[in-house]
Design a protein around this motif. Structure first.
Motif, short mmCIF file in Angstrom:
data_model
loop_
_atom_site.label_atom_id
_atom_site.label_comp_id
_atom_site.label_asym_id
_atom_site.label_seq_id
_atom_site.Cartn_x
_atom_site.Cartn_y
_atom_site.Cartn_z
N ARG A 13 0.70 -0.95 -0.36
CA ARG A 13 -0.10 -0.07 -0.04
C ARG A 13 1.01 1.29 -0.28
O ARG A 13 0.68 1.65 -1.09
CB ARG A 13 -1.33 0.11 0.96
N ASP A 14 1.35 1.47 1.26
CA ASP A 14 2.51 3.03 1.23
C ASP A 14 3.60 2.45 0.53
O ASP A 14 4.53 3.36 -0.45
CB ASP A 14 3.36 2.79 2.73
N HIS A 202 4.36 5.24 13.05
CA HIS A 202 4.75 4.44 11.27
C HIS A 202 5.29 5.41 11.07
O HIS A 202 4.78 6.69 11.27
CB HIS A 202 2.58 5.09 10.45
N HIS A 204 8.25 7.64 7.87
CA HIS A 204 8.47 8.02 6.88
C HIS A 204 10.22 9.08 7.45
O HIS A 204 9.97 9.10 8.76
CB HIS A 204 7.49 8.67 6.28
N ASN A 238 9.10 4.77 3.57
CA ASN A 238 8.99 4.34 5.35
C ASN A 238 10.10 3.46 5.78
O ASN A 238 11.18 3.47 5.29
CB ASN A 238 7.45 2.82 5.43
ZN ZN Z 1 2.30 6.39 5.00
#
Ligand code: ZN
Ligand code: KIV
Length: 516
Positions: A13-14, A202, A204, A238
């Motif tokens: 997804r990301d 989560h 980045h 990420n």
């Molecule tokens: Zn993200």
């Protein structure tokens, strides 16, 4: 026993939000199965509401894996949640990941909503999803730029509404380890009901702090780490999950945590993601880079010869890197091939073996020595061609002058029809690509071209990655051959096959001149 840390992988997804990355359903399933072997606890398989194709892929992933929980992302609206319910609501061990932005800048500038409106949306959607899913993750997008009191308020409300995991993303890679620690401590101390949910981080990597921030969160009480293999993802990516896993294992003395990760699967997983996304692994990348376990200075080499632990804090074999071996030759049989695949940790069924053996024989005729990397490349490039896809057949090249080439290209199309094209260019590859464009009557822009050698030696297999674009977003292609011009043609045609709906359109309009 230390506290158990859960690994949430969002490569599908990301990770797929990385510019130019687009994975088809089969590739997503292949990645998910590999993530399962790696020991990932939660797989975010996509964003079901994005398109029917995304929803189908999310479903296919949920059906393919059995151990990891599979979730799909959704915004705080009924259509998004319904898309997830429709895609995976009937499959065991699935859940939903709902998010809304909570920071002032996102509320005011992006959503045009007040704090109360954001809160209402969050609560309403979590309550609705709770009728269908037991596992509900709620994310406060841009949490690290959100007022802490408001984070606690919204967390309390979504817990009451049924959220089981609370995630506080550092969406723009802005926070620092100290600040992120404080966020987790503050929310833990000031939110009613927080002890009943799993806290998640989560991060980045915009400022290169994704790993430090994730680890700070773990130290401050987060039990789940979200990230992508090889650190791919939006912008700077990420956190790289293999780095988190290697760190928690190598410095267990410091962190005292347990994970479900099987470190020996890391190398294979990382290579698969690199191959399928077309994103090369930098040689100096932590844990999985090509140079991560090599020693070039004399002093280091001397130390390593005396005792590896002088300069090696991790054993490459523990991460799943095997020593490259000269494996097979022209006269090796099918059983030897099968055995070597097994030793390398790949399960190959009889049908696959039959196909790979054919390609292997062709390769063995052209290449003196076949290495493990060659075998893996053969396995990973077994044609998944369906009938309507194009395939490079052959070509001939004329040198018109020192910088002018002409290519005659033949491509196999539907029902094995041969499609011909002619192109001229300032080099062989330019000419061939123009020949392919001519054959298929298309115009695409080549936005990236990379070539690597798969193993060693002058006769090594060449591996070409391309990225092309027509009107849509960029797509990637990969081709492998001993002949780098053929590898280049294969990569270009692989990318063309991925342009959504292009083949159908070409055939429907009968724009392709075919020769039976
Ligand atoms: Zn993200
Ligand atoms: O970075 C982010 O905030 C996200 C959310 C959708 C969880 O990816």
């Amino acid at each position: 026993m230390g506290k158990r840390i859960y690994f949430f992988d969002t490569t599908l997804r990301d990770g797929e939000q990385t510019p130019g990355v687009n994975l088809n359903q089969d590739e997503k399933v292949e990645i998910a199965l590999r993530l399962e072997s790696l020991g990932i606890d939660v797989i975010e398989a996509g964003f079901a509401a994005a398109s029917p194709g995304d929803a189908r892929a999310v479903r296919a992933v949920a059906k393919a894996v059995s151990k990891p929980m599979v979730v799909s992302l959704a915004r705080t609206n009924k259509q998004d949640i319904d898309a997830v319910i429709e895609a995976i609501g009937d499959i065991e061990n699935t859940g939903i990941h709902i998010f809304i932005a909570t920071s002032p800048i996102h509320r005011e500038r992006k959503l045009g909503m007040t704090k109360e409106q954001v809160m209402d949306k969050a609560v309403e959607s979590v309550s609705y999803a709770a009728k269908f899913f037991k596992h509900i993750e709620f994310s406060c997008e841009d949490a690290t730029r959100t007022e802490l009191e408001y984070l606690c308020e919204i967390s309390e409300k979504v817990i009451e509404a049924g959220a089981t995991v609370l995630n506080f993303p550092d969406t723009v890679g802005y926070t620092t380890p100290e600040e992120y620690t404080h966020l987790f401590q503050y929310v833990t101390e000031h939110t009613k009901g927080i002890e009943s949910v799993r806290l998640s981080c989560h991060c980045h990597d915009d400022l290169g702090l994704a790993l430090s921030n994730s680890i700070a969160a773990v130290k401050a009480g987060a039990l789940q780490v979200e990230g992508c293999i090889n650190g791919i993802g939006e912008r700077a990516g990420n956190v790289a999950l293999e780095e988190v896993a290697a760190l928690l294992e190598t410095r267990k003395d410091n962190y005292q945590t347990e994970t479900g990760i099987n470190l020996k699967e890391i190398a294979k997983t990382s290579k698969l993601i690199s191959r399928l996304t077309g994103i090369a692994i930098p040689p100096n990348k932590a844990v999985v880079g090509g140079n991560a376990y090599s020693h070039s200075s004399g002093i280091h080499q001397d130390g390593v010869i005396k005792d590896k632990s002088t300069y090696e804090i991790m054993k490459p074999e523990n991460i799943g890197f095997t020593e490259t071996k000269l494996v097979l030759g022209k006269l090796s049989g099918r059983n030897a091939l099968k055995k070597r695949f097994e030793e390398l940790g790949y399960t190959v069924n009889e049908d696959q073996l039959k196909e790979i053996f054919k390609s292997y024989k062709v390769l063995a005729d052209r290449k003196k020595e076949i290495f493990d990397e060659d075998l893996i490349a053969l396995l990973e490039t077994q044609p998944a061609r369906n009938e309507s896809q194009f395939q490079f057949k052959d070509m001939s090249l004329q040198i018109l002058s020192s910088n002018q080439y002409r290519a005659f290209v033949n491509i196999t199309g539907e029902n094995n029809t041969i499609i011909e094209g002619i192109g001229e260019g300032n080099g062989p590859i330019d000419a061939i690509y123009k020949g392919i464009d001519d054959a298929l009557k298309i115009e695409v822009e080549l936005i990236d071209y990379k070539i690597n050698s798969v193993s060693k030696g002058k006769d090594s297999l060449g591996e070409v990655f391309v990225r092309i674009k027509n009107n849509d977003s960029p797509v990637k292609g990969r081709g492998i051959d001993v002949d780098i011009i053929v590898a280049s043609a294969n990569a270009y045609i692989d990318a063309i096959n991925r342009l959504t709906g292009l083949n159908e359109k070409l055939y429907q309009t009968n724009s392709i001149p075919v020769q039976k």
